[in-house]
Design a protein around this motif. Structure first.
Motif, mmCIF file in Angstrom:
data_model
loop_
_atom_site.group_PDB
_atom_site.id
_atom_site.type_symbol
_atom_site.label_atom_id
_atom_site.label_comp_id
_atom_site.label_asym_id
_atom_site.label_seq_id
_atom_site.Cartn_x
_atom_site.Cartn_y
_atom_site.Cartn_z
ATOM 1 N N ARG A 81 75.762 71.375 18.870
ATOM 2 C CA ARG A 81 75.585 70.460 17.735
ATOM 3 C C ARG A 81 75.065 69.108 18.201
ATOM 4 O O ARG A 81 74.168 68.525 17.587
ATOM 5 C CB ARG A 81 76.910 70.286 16.986
ATOM 6 N N ALA A 82 75.634 68.604 19.299
ATOM 7 C CA ALA A 82 75.225 67.299 19.807
ATOM 8 C C ALA A 82 73.747 67.284 20.183
ATOM 9 O O ALA A 82 73.054 66.284 19.960
ATOM 10 C CB ALA A 82 76.082 66.921 21.014
ATOM 11 N N LEU A 83 73.268 68.372 20.743
ATOM 12 C CA LEU A 83 71.882 68.453 21.193
ATOM 13 C C LEU A 83 70.954 69.011 20.128
ATOM 14 O O LEU A 83 69.779 69.260 20.407
ATOM 15 C CB LEU A 83 71.812 69.304 22.462
ATOM 16 N N LYS A 84 71.508 69.245 18.932
ATOM 17 C CA LYS A 84 70.719 69.700 17.782
ATOM 18 C C LYS A 84 69.945 70.980 18.093
ATOM 19 O O LYS A 84 68.750 71.112 17.809
ATOM 20 C CB LYS A 84 69.775 68.600 17.300
ATOM 21 N N LEU A 85 70.632 71.950 18.707
ATOM 22 C CA LEU A 85 70.002 73.221 19.051
ATOM 23 C C LEU A 85 69.918 74.128 17.828
ATOM 24 O O LEU A 85 70.827 74.163 16.999
ATOM 25 C CB LEU A 85 70.790 73.926 20.155
ATOM 26 N N GLY A 86 68.838 74.877 17.749
ATOM 27 C CA GLY A 86 68.703 75.869 16.701
ATOM 28 C C GLY A 86 69.456 77.137 17.062
ATOM 29 O O GLY A 86 70.187 77.197 18.058
ATOM 30 N N THR A 87 69.266 78.171 16.266
ATOM 31 C CA THR A 87 69.982 79.431 16.488
ATOM 32 C C THR A 87 69.694 80.004 17.869
ATOM 33 O O THR A 87 70.602 80.411 18.601
ATOM 34 C CB THR A 87 69.581 80.458 15.412
ATOM 35 N N ASP A 88 68.424 80.027 18.265
ATOM 36 C CA ASP A 88 68.062 80.586 19.567
ATOM 37 C C ASP A 88 68.600 79.728 20.705
ATOM 38 O O ASP A 88 69.095 80.245 21.708
ATOM 39 C CB ASP A 88 66.544 80.714 19.686
ATOM 40 N N GLY A 89 68.490 78.406 20.552
ATOM 41 C CA GLY A 89 68.989 77.514 21.587
ATOM 42 C C GLY A 89 70.484 77.623 21.769
ATOM 43 O O GLY A 89 71.002 77.599 22.891
ATOM 44 N N ARG A 90 71.204 77.760 20.655
ATOM 45 C CA ARG A 90 72.665 77.898 20.716
ATOM 46 C C ARG A 90 73.045 79.196 21.432
ATOM 47 O O ARG A 90 73.945 79.215 22.286
ATOM 48 C CB ARG A 90 73.236 77.889 19.304
ATOM 49 N N ALA A 91 72.345 80.279 21.100
ATOM 50 C CA ALA A 91 72.632 81.566 21.748
ATOM 51 C C ALA A 91 72.337 81.491 23.240
ATOM 52 O O ALA A 91 73.088 82.021 24.071
ATOM 53 C CB ALA A 91 71.810 82.673 21.088
ATOM 54 N N HIS A 92 71.256 80.823 23.588
ATOM 55 C CA HIS A 92 70.888 80.686 24.997
ATOM 56 C C HIS A 92 71.933 79.862 25.744
ATOM 57 O O HIS A 92 72.319 80.197 26.868
ATOM 58 C CB HIS A 92 69.521 80.026 25.100
ATOM 59 N N LEU A 93 72.421 78.789 25.125
ATOM 60 C CA LEU A 93 73.434 77.946 25.755
ATOM 61 C C LEU A 93 74.714 78.744 26.005
ATOM 62 O O LEU A 93 75.327 78.635 27.074
ATOM 63 C CB LEU A 93 73.727 76.736 24.858
ATOM 64 N N TRP A 220 58.355 76.284 32.386
ATOM 65 C CA TRP A 220 59.723 76.759 32.599
ATOM 66 C C TRP A 220 60.709 75.595 32.570
ATOM 67 O O TRP A 220 61.792 75.696 31.987
ATOM 68 C CB TRP A 220 59.792 77.489 33.934
ATOM 69 N N GLU A 221 60.352 74.488 33.171
ATOM 70 C CA GLU A 221 61.267 73.348 33.265
ATOM 71 C C GLU A 221 61.430 72.614 31.945
ATOM 72 O O GLU A 221 62.294 71.753 31.818
ATOM 73 C CB GLU A 221 60.796 72.399 34.368
ATOM 74 N N ARG A 222 60.611 72.959 30.950
ATOM 75 C CA ARG A 222 60.805 72.375 29.617
ATOM 76 C C ARG A 222 62.015 72.986 28.916
ATOM 77 O O ARG A 222 62.511 72.446 27.938
ATOM 78 C CB ARG A 222 59.555 72.609 28.752
ATOM 79 N N HIS A 223 62.461 74.145 29.397
ATOM 80 C CA HIS A 223 63.622 74.834 28.830
ATOM 81 C C HIS A 223 63.443 75.137 27.343
ATOM 82 O O HIS A 223 64.359 74.986 26.546
ATOM 83 C CB HIS A 223 64.909 74.019 29.043
ATOM 84 N N ASP A 224 62.258 75.575 26.961
ATOM 85 C CA ASP A 224 62.036 75.970 25.573
ATOM 86 C C ASP A 224 62.907 77.174 25.246
ATOM 87 O O ASP A 224 63.016 78.105 26.045
ATOM 88 C CB ASP A 224 60.566 76.342 25.350
ATOM 89 N N THR A 225 63.504 77.154 24.048
ATOM 90 C CA THR A 225 64.320 78.293 23.627
ATOM 91 C C THR A 225 63.983 78.753 22.218
ATOM 92 O O THR A 225 64.603 79.664 21.708
ATOM 93 C CB THR A 225 65.822 77.942 23.661
ATOM 94 N N ASP A 226 63.012 78.138 21.591
ATOM 95 C CA ASP A 226 62.651 78.493 20.228
ATOM 96 C C ASP A 226 61.173 78.825 20.107
ATOM 97 O O ASP A 226 60.440 78.188 19.363
ATOM 98 C CB ASP A 226 63.008 77.342 19.266
ATOM 99 N N PRO A 227 60.705 79.833 20.847
ATOM 100 C CA PRO A 227 59.305 80.220 20.713
ATOM 101 C C PRO A 227 59.026 80.737 19.313
ATOM 102 O O PRO A 227 59.922 81.238 18.628
ATOM 103 C CB PRO A 227 59.146 81.328 21.755
ATOM 104 N N THR A 228 57.799 80.594 18.885
ATOM 105 C CA THR A 228 57.431 80.987 17.525
ATOM 106 C C THR A 228 57.365 82.497 17.429
ATOM 107 O O THR A 228 56.376 83.114 17.808
ATOM 108 C CB THR A 228 56.073 80.379 17.152
ATOM 109 N N ARG A 229 58.439 83.112 16.939
ATOM 110 C CA ARG A 229 58.488 84.568 16.839
ATOM 111 C C ARG A 229 57.780 85.041 15.571
ATOM 112 O O ARG A 229 57.868 84.414 14.523
ATOM 113 C CB ARG A 229 59.930 85.058 16.810
ATOM 114 N N GLY A 230 57.122 86.191 15.714
ATOM 115 C CA GLY A 230 56.589 86.855 14.539
ATOM 116 C C GLY A 230 55.340 86.214 13.979
ATOM 117 O O GLY A 230 54.788 86.697 12.996
#
Length: 278
Positions: A81-93, A220-230
C-alpha cells in the motif's frame, strides 16, 4: 567482447532491491506527502515508507537491506500500500518475501503428443509451447513462419522465448514496438523467477540475455511488475505490411509452468486471409 553483469544484478536480496527501486520511483506528492522546499532527494526516504506502512524505520531498514528475515503478510501488505503497488506488483512482492520453493520438473520438459496436436489444430493461427524457463518446446507451422524456426534455425540456447524477444535480431525487426515488447517479457520473466527462487537455471537464462544485450540489465533493474498484458501486438512483415495480433496464454493443468501461447488477428477475418510472405 563479453559484458560483465553488474554486481547489483547478482546480489542475493531481490526483496531489498525491489523495495529500494520502487520507493525511488515515487515522489512525495504521489503518496500525499507535501514536498519540502529545497528537497533534493529522489523518491521516498526509508523513513517515509516505514511511516506509510505503519512499521518502525529500523524494521524497514532490516527488510530493505535484505537480511535473513521474512516479513509477515500484514507487513508486506502495508508495504504494498505504501508503495502504491498494483495487483501484479503486490503479488510479486509477496513472492519475493515468502521465498516459495520452486517446483522442479521430475523429467526433462518435452512437447507431448497432445500438445503437438493442439498446436496443429490452432494453425493457421500462430502458436507455440514454452516451459518453465521459457524454452520453446514446440511451434506450429505459422508460428515458425511468422516468428522464427526455433527447431530448424536456432541453437539450443536460442530456443528460448526471453532470448528471442531480447536478443534475436529477428524480433527487433518483427515487432513494431520492439523495445516495449522486450521489456515487458523481461518483467514477466521476473515474476516467473520469483516463483522459483532456488532454481539456478533461471539465473543462467538471465545471465545469457544480459551478456548478449546489455540494455536488458537496465530494464531488469527498473523492477517493472506491471507489463501490459493482453494488448495488441503490432507485427511488421517482410513485405512491409503491419498486422495486429491479440495474444492468448493458456496454462497446462497438469504442469502450470508449461504454457500454450497463441495469436489471433485483431481485424475482421482469419489470419489465413492476411498475406504472409516470409
Amino acid at each position: 567482447m563479453t559484458t560483465d553483469v553488474p554486481l547489483s544484478v547478482r546480489t542475493p536480496s531481490p526483496l531489498g532491491e525491489f523495495l529500494r527501486a520502487r520507493r525511488k520511483e515515487l515522489a512525495p506528492e504521489d503518496v500525499g506527502i507535501k514536498r519540502v522546499k529545497g528537497r533534493r532527494r529522489v523518491g521516498l526516504s526509508r523513513t517515509e515508507v516505514a511511516e506509510l506502512a505503519n512499521i518502525s524505520v529500523a524494521y524497514y531498514d532490516i527488510i530493505e537491506r535484505g537480511r535473513d528475515l521474512r516479513p509477515s503478510t500484514s507487513v508486506i501488505d502495508g508495504l504494498a500500500r505504501a508503495l502504491k503497488l498494483g495487483t501484479d506488483g503486490r503479488a510479486h512482492l509477496h513472492a519475493l518475501a515468502t521465498g516459495a520453493p520452486s517446483r522442479r520438473p521430475q523429467a526433462p520438459e518435452e512437447l507431448t503428443e497432445e500438445l503437438e496436436e493442439l498446436l496443429d489444430s490452432i494453425d493457421p493461427n500462430p502458436a507455440y509451447v514454452v516451459g518453465a524457463r521459457w524454452d520453446v518446446l514446440g511451434a506450429n507451422h505459422t508460428a515458425c513462419q511468422l516468428f522464427t524456426d526455433w527447431e530448424g534455425k536456432r541453437t539450443k540456447r536460442e530456443r528460448n522465448l526471453l532470448w528471442f524477444y531480447c536478443c534475436d535480431p529477428a524480433a527487433r525487426s518483427l515487432f513494431v514496438d520492439w523495445e516495449q515488447e522486450a521489456a515487458d517479457q523481461l518483467a514477466l520473466f521476473r515474476e516467473a523467477y520469483a516463483r522459483h527462487p532456488d532454481d539456478p537455471s533461471f539465473k543462467r537464462v538471465l545471465d545469457e540475455v544480459f551478456k548478449a544485450n546489455p540494455a536488458t540489465v537496465e530494464w531488469w533493474e527498473r523492477h517493472d511488475t506491471d507489463p501490459t498484458r493482453g494488448r495488441t501486438k503490432r507485427i511488421r512483415l517482410d513485405t512491409g505490411q503491419v498486422i495486429q495480433l491479440r495474444q492468448l496464454v493458456l496454462s497446462v493443468a497438469e504442469e502450470p509452468d508449461i504454457r500454450v501461447i497463441s495469436y489471433f488477428a485483431d481485424v475482421d477475418g482469419d489470419l489465413d486471409d492476411i498475406e504472409i510472405d516470409l
